[in-house]
Motif scaffolding. Structure first.
Motif, PDB file in Angstrom:
ATOM      1  N   SER A 282       0.685  -1.344   0.350  1.00  0.00           N
ATOM      2  CA  SER A 282      -0.265  -0.195  -0.443  1.00  0.00           C
ATOM      3  C   SER A 282       0.470   0.978  -0.186  1.00  0.00           C
ATOM      4  CB  SER A 282      -0.582  -0.070   1.353  1.00  0.00           C
ATOM      5  OG  SER A 282      -2.274  -1.332   0.765  1.00  0.00           O
ATOM      6  N   LEU A 283       1.639   1.232   0.453  1.00  0.00           N
ATOM      7  CA  LEU A 283       2.707   2.612   0.725  1.00  0.00           C
ATOM      8  C   LEU A 283       4.032   2.409  -0.692  1.00  0.00           C
ATOM      9  CD1 LEU A 283       3.910   2.559   4.290  1.00  0.00           C
ATOM     10  CD2 LEU A 283       2.439   4.060   2.867  1.00  0.00           C
ATOM     11  N   ALA A 284       3.990   2.043  -1.089  1.00  0.00           N
ATOM     12  CA  ALA A 284       4.526   1.709  -2.853  1.00  0.00           C
ATOM     13  C   ALA A 284       4.042   2.556  -3.509  1.00  0.00           C
ATOM     14  CB  ALA A 284       4.553   0.218  -3.328  1.00  0.00           C
ATOM     15  N   HIS A 285       2.898   2.828  -3.576  1.00  0.00           N
ATOM     16  CA  HIS A 285       2.102   3.987  -4.754  1.00  0.00           C
ATOM     17  C   HIS A 285       3.163   5.211  -4.481  1.00  0.00           C
ATOM     18  CE1 HIS A 285       0.222   5.833  -7.482  1.00  0.00           C
ATOM     19  NE2 HIS A 285      -0.570   4.640  -7.863  1.00  0.00           N
ATOM     20  N   PRO A 286       3.701   6.576  -5.235  1.00  0.00           N
ATOM     21  CA  PRO A 286       3.706   7.320  -5.046  1.00  0.00           C
ATOM     22  C   PRO A 286       3.110   8.028  -4.317  1.00  0.00           C
ATOM     23  CG  PRO A 286       4.555   6.668  -7.556  1.00  0.00           C
ATOM     24  CD  PRO A 286       4.085   5.525  -6.840  1.00  0.00           C
ATOM     25  N   ALA A 287       1.256   8.042  -5.122  1.00  0.00           N
ATOM     26  CA  ALA A 287       1.239   9.276  -3.961  1.00  0.00           C
ATOM     27  C   ALA A 287       0.660   8.424  -2.651  1.00  0.00           C
ATOM     28  CB  ALA A 287      -0.450   9.106  -4.670  1.00  0.00           C
ATOM     29  N   SER A 288       0.828   7.326  -2.258  1.00  0.00           N
ATOM     30  CA  SER A 288       1.072   6.692  -0.923  1.00  0.00           C
ATOM     31  C   SER A 288       1.688   7.727   0.306  1.00  0.00           C
ATOM     32  CB  SER A 288       1.237   5.825  -0.956  1.00  0.00           C
ATOM     33  OG  SER A 288       0.339   5.509  -1.445  1.00  0.00           O
ATOM     34  N   ALA A 289       0.916   9.103   0.662  1.00  0.00           N
ATOM     35  CA  ALA A 289       1.431   9.454   2.335  1.00  0.00           C
ATOM     36  C   ALA A 289       1.947   8.859   3.293  1.00  0.00           C
ATOM     37  CB  ALA A 289       0.798  10.650   2.231  1.00  0.00           C
ATOM     38  N   ALA A 290       0.660   7.966   3.685  1.00  0.00           N
ATOM     39  CA  ALA A 290       0.361   7.214   4.759  1.00  0.00           C
ATOM     40  C   ALA A 290      -0.020   5.683   4.970  1.00  0.00           C
ATOM     41  CB  ALA A 290       0.303   7.818   5.873  1.00  0.00           C
ATOM     42  N   VAL A 291      -0.060   4.757   5.699  1.00  0.00           N
ATOM     43  CA  VAL A 291      -1.099   3.557   5.692  1.00  0.00           C
ATOM     44  C   VAL A 291      -1.911   4.253   7.308  1.00  0.00           C
ATOM     45  CG1 VAL A 291       0.996   2.143   6.069  1.00  0.00           C
ATOM     46  CG2 VAL A 291      -1.476   1.335   6.014  1.00  0.00           C
ATOM     47  N   ILE A 292      -2.916   2.991   7.428  1.00  0.00           N
ATOM     48  CA  ILE A 292      -3.149   3.587   9.020  1.00  0.00           C
ATOM     49  C   ILE A 292      -3.972   2.348   9.687  1.00  0.00           C
ATOM     50  CG2 ILE A 292      -3.435   6.478   9.398  1.00  0.00           C
ATOM     51  CD1 ILE A 292      -6.347   6.465   8.334  1.00  0.00           C
ATOM     52  N   PRO A 293      -3.129   1.117   9.189  1.00  0.00           N
ATOM     53  CA  PRO A 293      -4.156   0.289  10.145  1.00  0.00           C
ATOM     54  C   PRO A 293      -4.564   0.458  11.391  1.00  0.00           C
ATOM     55  CG  PRO A 293      -1.828  -0.060  10.875  1.00  0.00           C
ATOM     56  CD  PRO A 293      -1.735   1.434   9.633  1.00  0.00           C
ATOM     57  N   GLY A 294      -5.698  -0.012  11.458  1.00  0.00           N
ATOM     58  CA  GLY A 294      -6.557   0.062  13.025  1.00  0.00           C
ATOM     59  C   GLY A 294      -6.133  -1.404  13.791  1.00  0.00           C
ATOM     60  N   ALA A 295      -6.570  -0.993  15.218  1.00  0.00           N
ATOM     61  CA  ALA A 295      -6.278  -2.183  15.994  1.00  0.00           C
ATOM     62  C   ALA A 295      -6.605  -2.077  17.349  1.00  0.00           C
ATOM     63  CB  ALA A 295      -4.847  -2.046  16.774  1.00  0.00           C
ATOM     64  N   THR A 296      -7.194  -2.867  17.745  1.00  0.00           N
ATOM     65  CA  THR A 296      -7.839  -3.138  19.899  1.00  0.00           C
ATOM     66  C   THR A 296      -6.559  -3.542  20.941  1.00  0.00           C
ATOM     67  OG1 THR A 296      -9.559  -4.602  19.639  1.00  0.00           O
ATOM     68  CG2 THR A 296     -10.115  -2.703  18.474  1.00  0.00           C
ATOM     69  N   ARG A 297      -6.276  -3.882  19.738  1.00  0.00           N
ATOM     70  CA  ARG A 297      -5.166  -4.979  21.216  1.00  0.00           C
ATOM     71  C   ARG A 297      -4.087  -4.500  20.987  1.00  0.00           C
ATOM     72  NH1 ARG A 297      -8.583  -9.163  19.316  1.00  0.00           N
ATOM     73  NH2 ARG A 297      -8.881 -10.729  21.275  1.00  0.00           N
ATOM     74  N   PRO A 298      -3.242  -4.184  22.184  1.00  0.00           N
ATOM     75  CA  PRO A 298      -1.859  -3.455  21.879  1.00  0.00           C
ATOM     76  C   PRO A 298      -0.618  -4.507  21.488  1.00  0.00           C
ATOM     77  CG  PRO A 298      -2.535  -2.948  24.221  1.00  0.00           C
ATOM     78  CD  PRO A 298      -3.562  -4.086  23.535  1.00  0.00           C
ATOM     79  N   SER A 299      -0.515  -5.149  21.255  1.00  0.00           N
ATOM     80  CA  SER A 299       0.181  -6.806  20.414  1.00  0.00           C
ATOM     81  C   SER A 299       0.158  -6.471  19.075  1.00  0.00           C
ATOM     82  CB  SER A 299      -0.863  -7.806  21.062  1.00  0.00           C
ATOM     83  OG  SER A 299      -1.656  -8.386  20.343  1.00  0.00           O
ATOM     84  N   ARG A 300      -1.006  -5.690  18.598  1.00  0.00           N
ATOM     85  CA  ARG A 300      -1.385  -5.393  17.212  1.00  0.00           C
ATOM     86  C   ARG A 300      -0.034  -4.035  16.363  1.00  0.00           C
ATOM     87  NH1 ARG A 300      -3.447 -10.107  16.842  1.00  0.00           N
ATOM     88  NH2 ARG A 300      -5.052 -11.062  17.007  1.00  0.00           N
ATOM     89  N   ILE A 301      -0.305  -3.450  17.890  1.00  0.00           N
ATOM     90  CA  ILE A 301       0.314  -2.141  17.097  1.00  0.00           C
ATOM     91  C   ILE A 301       2.031  -2.774  16.950  1.00  0.00           C
ATOM     92  CG2 ILE A 301       1.945  -0.211  18.105  1.00  0.00           C
ATOM     93  CD1 ILE A 301      -1.465   0.043  17.266  1.00  0.00           C
ATOM     94  N   ALA A 302       2.686  -3.357  17.885  1.00  0.00           N
ATOM     95  CA  ALA A 302       3.983  -3.647  17.518  1.00  0.00           C
ATOM     96  C   ALA A 302       4.114  -4.744  16.607  1.00  0.00           C
ATOM     97  CB  ALA A 302       4.068  -4.532  19.030  1.00  0.00           C
ATOM     98  N   GLU A 303       3.493  -5.326  16.057  1.00  0.00           N
ATOM     99  CA  GLU A 303       2.923  -6.146  15.054  1.00  0.00           C
ATOM    100  C   GLU A 303       3.013  -5.009  13.495  1.00  0.00           C
ATOM    101  OE1 GLU A 303      -0.472  -8.745  14.899  1.00  0.00           O
ATOM    102  OE2 GLU A 303       0.322 -10.224  15.858  1.00  0.00           O
ATOM    103  N   ASP A 304       2.348  -4.366  13.799  1.00  0.00           N
ATOM    104  CA  ASP A 304       2.202  -3.321  12.637  1.00  0.00           C
ATOM    105  C   ASP A 304       3.693  -2.563  12.316  1.00  0.00           C
ATOM    106  OD1 ASP A 304      -0.610  -4.300  12.403  1.00  0.00           O
ATOM    107  OD2 ASP A 304      -1.022  -2.467  13.068  1.00  0.00           O
ATOM    108  N   THR A 305       4.249  -2.800  14.284  1.00  0.00           N
ATOM    109  CA  THR A 305       5.616  -1.670  13.773  1.00  0.00           C
ATOM    110  C   THR A 305       6.673  -2.625  12.596  1.00  0.00           C
ATOM    111  OG1 THR A 305       4.591  -0.365  15.540  1.00  0.00           O
ATOM    112  CG2 THR A 305       7.307  -0.317  14.639  1.00  0.00           C
ATOM    113  N   ALA A 306       6.253  -3.585  13.596  1.00  0.00           N
ATOM    114  CA  ALA A 306       7.544  -4.421  12.831  1.00  0.00           C
ATOM    115  C   ALA A 306       7.509  -5.210  11.425  1.00  0.00           C
ATOM    116  CB  ALA A 306       7.489  -5.749  13.491  1.00  0.00           C
TER     117      ALA A 306
END
Length: 336
Positions: A282-306
């Protein structure tokens, strides 16, 4: 102003799940998830009054109250005014059904006029507990909520919300505005207007590994030509690309489950996490500035960052293209 000059990083946090989307989330779990996002260095937060009838904004604001306002970027949306009275009927959310049935019980006024836009912003500032917003998106003026009547809602927003947000941007009250939608057509229509001009757009679910052909054919070339950036919402296609069962906010159909299976098989062959593939695509397109996945568990944030930082071999992208699992026109990481 370009969104790339406003946003503090390529990974943000989408708060729709904090509005009790699909399930009732305990307050402490919601709070811990936002704190985890902050602790992992995420400094862009997107929310909306619609998410649980103000619940997501309230939960986000509770955590951000303890953070320096100048250290993060905040976006919310207009088009829904949360009323003090409680809803007694089952709300009609178009294709989205009972998306936030576990949210606050407040009635929601769905309106994109100038007056409603001002009221929506005022309500958001109060629920979030902040004195300013950075980005404001015009929310859901599309077919998925309004069917054939969507063009009438678009016109209401064009003569109402668009003009208010353009004025607020020009006055320096907000830094940018655009559309936050799940369909490409309203953005295409907006980009075709002479005035007013948006700074960017939040496109949810339409630039993912599972659904990107339509955006590539028309919308994204228009956006690039005008120098308008994209925030990618719903990069996991409502969860199906992150181990969930939902696609387009509904139970995934058989053909989608089959396609996800092929993606996962290829990812496993190369030792690649499916989340990494989804975010980095999703971030590879030149127009992409950011990606914003949602989460409801703290562990998911670590997964997204990794996942964002995972090294994905170029051979994976080459094989993905060769297998016909991505469009031949889609830009891929590593120039694959």
């Amino acid at each position: 102003m370009s969104l790339k000059n406003i946003l503090p990083g390529r990974l943000g946090f989408g708060t729709a799940p904090l509005g009790n989307m699909f399930r009732a989330i305990p307050d402490d779990e919601a709070r811990a998830t936002v704190e985890a996002a902050w602790d992992h260095g995420i400094r862009y937060y997107d929310t909306a009054p619609f998410y649980g009838a103000g619940l997501a904004e309230e939960r986000l604001g509770e955590v951000l109250a303890g953070k320096p306002r100048d250290e993060y970027v905040l976006s919310t949306k207009v088009g829904r005014v949360i009323l003090d009275e409680h809803e007694t009927d089952v709300p009609d959310f178009g294709e989205k059904g009972g998306l936030f049935e576990h949210g606050n019980p407040n009635k929601i006024l769905h309106e994109w006029t100038a007056d409603a836009t001002e009221r929506s912003i005022e309500g958001s500032l109060k629920r979030l507990g902040v004195d300013r917003l950075d980005i404001v998106w015009v929310h859901d003026i599309a077919q998925d909520f309004h069917g054939d009547a969507w063009l009438g809602k678009f016109e209401e927003a064009r003569t109402g919300a668009f003009r208010v947000l353009s004025r607020l941007r020009d006055e320096g009250v907000i830094r940018a505005w655009g559309l936050g939608v799940n369909k490409t057509e309203p953005i295409e229509l907006t980009l075709a207007l002479d005035e007013p001009k948006p700074d960017g757009f939040l496109l949810a679910g339409r630039y993912t590994l599972l659904d990107h052909e339509h955006a590539l054919s028309r919308l994204l070339p228009m956006a690039q030509e005008q120098g308008v950036d994209m925030v990618v919402g719903g990069p996991y296609s409502s969860g199906i690309l992150a181990g969930g069962t939902h696609f387009e906010y509904q139970q995934a159909p058989a053909e989608i489950i089959e396609r996800v299976g092929k993606l996962k098989t290829l990812a496993e062959k190369h030792g690649v996490g499916i989340k990494a593939a989804a975010l980095q695509f999703s971030l590879a397109h030149p127009a992409s500035a950011a990606v914003i996945p949602g989460a409801t568990r703290p562990s998911r944030i670590a997964e997204d960052t990794a996942a964002l930082n995972e090294t994905v071999p170029a051979a994976f992208w080459t094989d993905l293209r060769a297998a016909g699992l991505v469009s031949p026109a889609a830009p891929l990481p590593n120039n694959a």
